[in-house]
Design a protein around this motif. Structure first.
Motif, mmCIF file in Angstrom:
data_model
loop_
_atom_site.group_PDB
_atom_site.id
_atom_site.type_symbol
_atom_site.label_atom_id
_atom_site.label_comp_id
_atom_site.label_asym_id
_atom_site.label_seq_id
_atom_site.Cartn_x
_atom_site.Cartn_y
_atom_site.Cartn_z
ATOM 1 N N SER A 35 -3.697 -3.729 9.643
ATOM 2 C CA SER A 35 -2.853 -3.307 8.528
ATOM 3 C C SER A 35 -1.380 -3.457 8.878
ATOM 4 O O SER A 35 -0.592 -3.951 8.085
ATOM 5 N N THR A 36 -1.002 -3.045 10.079
ATOM 6 C CA THR A 36 0.384 -3.151 10.511
ATOM 7 C C THR A 36 0.805 -4.614 10.581
ATOM 8 O O THR A 36 1.901 -4.964 10.159
ATOM 9 N N GLU A 39 1.143 -5.815 7.015
ATOM 10 C CA GLU A 39 2.342 -5.189 6.460
ATOM 11 C C GLU A 39 3.591 -5.914 6.957
ATOM 12 O O GLU A 39 4.477 -6.257 6.163
ATOM 13 N N THR A 102 10.995 0.555 2.635
ATOM 14 C CA THR A 102 9.891 -0.129 1.970
ATOM 15 C C THR A 102 8.625 0.714 2.061
ATOM 16 O O THR A 102 8.442 1.488 3.006
ATOM 17 N N THR A 103 7.765 0.531 1.077
ATOM 18 C CA THR A 103 6.438 1.134 1.072
ATOM 19 C C THR A 103 5.454 0.001 0.835
ATOM 20 O O THR A 103 5.670 -0.832 -0.049
ATOM 21 N N PHE A 104 4.394 -0.029 1.622
ATOM 22 C CA PHE A 104 3.419 -1.121 1.582
ATOM 23 C C PHE A 104 2.035 -0.561 1.269
ATOM 24 O O PHE A 104 1.634 0.465 1.817
ATOM 25 N N ASN A 105 1.313 -1.246 0.367
ATOM 26 C CA ASN A 105 -0.073 -0.902 0.071
ATOM 27 C C ASN A 105 -0.878 -2.173 -0.122
ATOM 28 O O ASN A 105 -0.368 -3.160 -0.662
ATOM 29 N N MET A 106 -2.138 -2.129 0.318
ATOM 30 C CA MET A 106 -3.071 -3.239 0.114
ATOM 31 C C MET A 106 -4.197 -2.774 -0.797
ATOM 32 O O MET A 106 -4.723 -1.673 -0.618
ATOM 33 N N ILE A 107 -4.548 -3.614 -1.761
ATOM 34 C CA ILE A 107 -5.712 -3.389 -2.605
ATOM 35 C C ILE A 107 -6.465 -4.720 -2.609
ATOM 36 O O ILE A 107 -6.003 -5.687 -3.229
ATOM 37 N N ALA A 111 -1.230 -7.400 -2.008
ATOM 38 C CA ALA A 111 -0.263 -6.553 -1.306
ATOM 39 C C ALA A 111 0.830 -6.141 -2.294
ATOM 40 O O ALA A 111 1.322 -6.970 -3.058
ATOM 41 N N THR A 140 9.666 -3.940 -7.088
ATOM 42 C CA THR A 140 8.229 -4.047 -6.877
ATOM 43 C C THR A 140 7.877 -5.518 -6.717
ATOM 44 O O THR A 140 8.216 -6.332 -7.574
#
Length: 166
Positions: A35-36, A39, A102-107, A111, A140
């Motif tokens: 994940s890192t 990211e 920053t804010t990071f999310n994976m779905i 990304a 975004t």
């Protein structure tokens, strides 16, 4: 002897629980590292994109922007070809983006990056008298990975009520 056997039987569940905890903890760093790593890959791609926009490098941006990508600005919304035309013509010149957080999310293979930034831009072309303005935005960015390649699917600017930081 009886006491040793009794102590061993009582210790066995704790030993097994400890082994299971140890095993599950040894598996977690791989997930966090992946994940890192992903990211960092997206944050780097975003940073490169801001530089390409500043440089008006439409060749690099053409490869990055998906054909179905959408862009949301304070002055309107449009697709890939319009965004590239706006950048190439200098109608919006993204001079410098200073990212504060920053804010990071994976779905799945998507990304999502939210960036609190101050954007220095010249809007409305290069006519004499135009000057750069600085606006605080939450931007975004949505990236999709297909066939091993990241493309941008969406970019939105939301103006923040905070003062400019830089």
């Amino acid at each position: 002897m009886k006491n040793i056997l009794k102590a061993s039987i009582l210790a066995l569940p704790f030993l097994m629980a400890g082994m299971q905890t140890s095993f599950s903890q040894s598996q977690k760093p791989n997930v966090a590292t992946a994940s890192t790593s992903m990211e960092q890959e997206i944050i780097t791609l975003s940073k490169d994109k801001w530089q390409w926009m500043s440089d008006k490098n439409v060749d690099k941006l053409t490869a990055l922007f998906d054909d179905k990508s959408m862009f949301v600005h304070m002055g309107g919304t449009w697709g890939k070809s319009q965004e590239l035309d706006v950048i190439k013509s200098g109608n919006i010149w993204y001079k410098k983006a200073t990212v504060h957080s920053t804010t990071f999310n994976m779905i799945g293979n998507t990304a999502i990056l939210l960036s609190d930034l101050d954007l220095v831009a010249v809007v409305g072309g290069n006519e004499p008298g135009r000057r750069a303005v600085v606006n605080p935005f939450m931007v975004t960015e949505v990236y999709v990975k297909e066939n091993g390649k990241w493309t941008m699917g969406q970019l939105s600017f939301s103006k923040l009520m905070r003062p400019v930081k830089n």
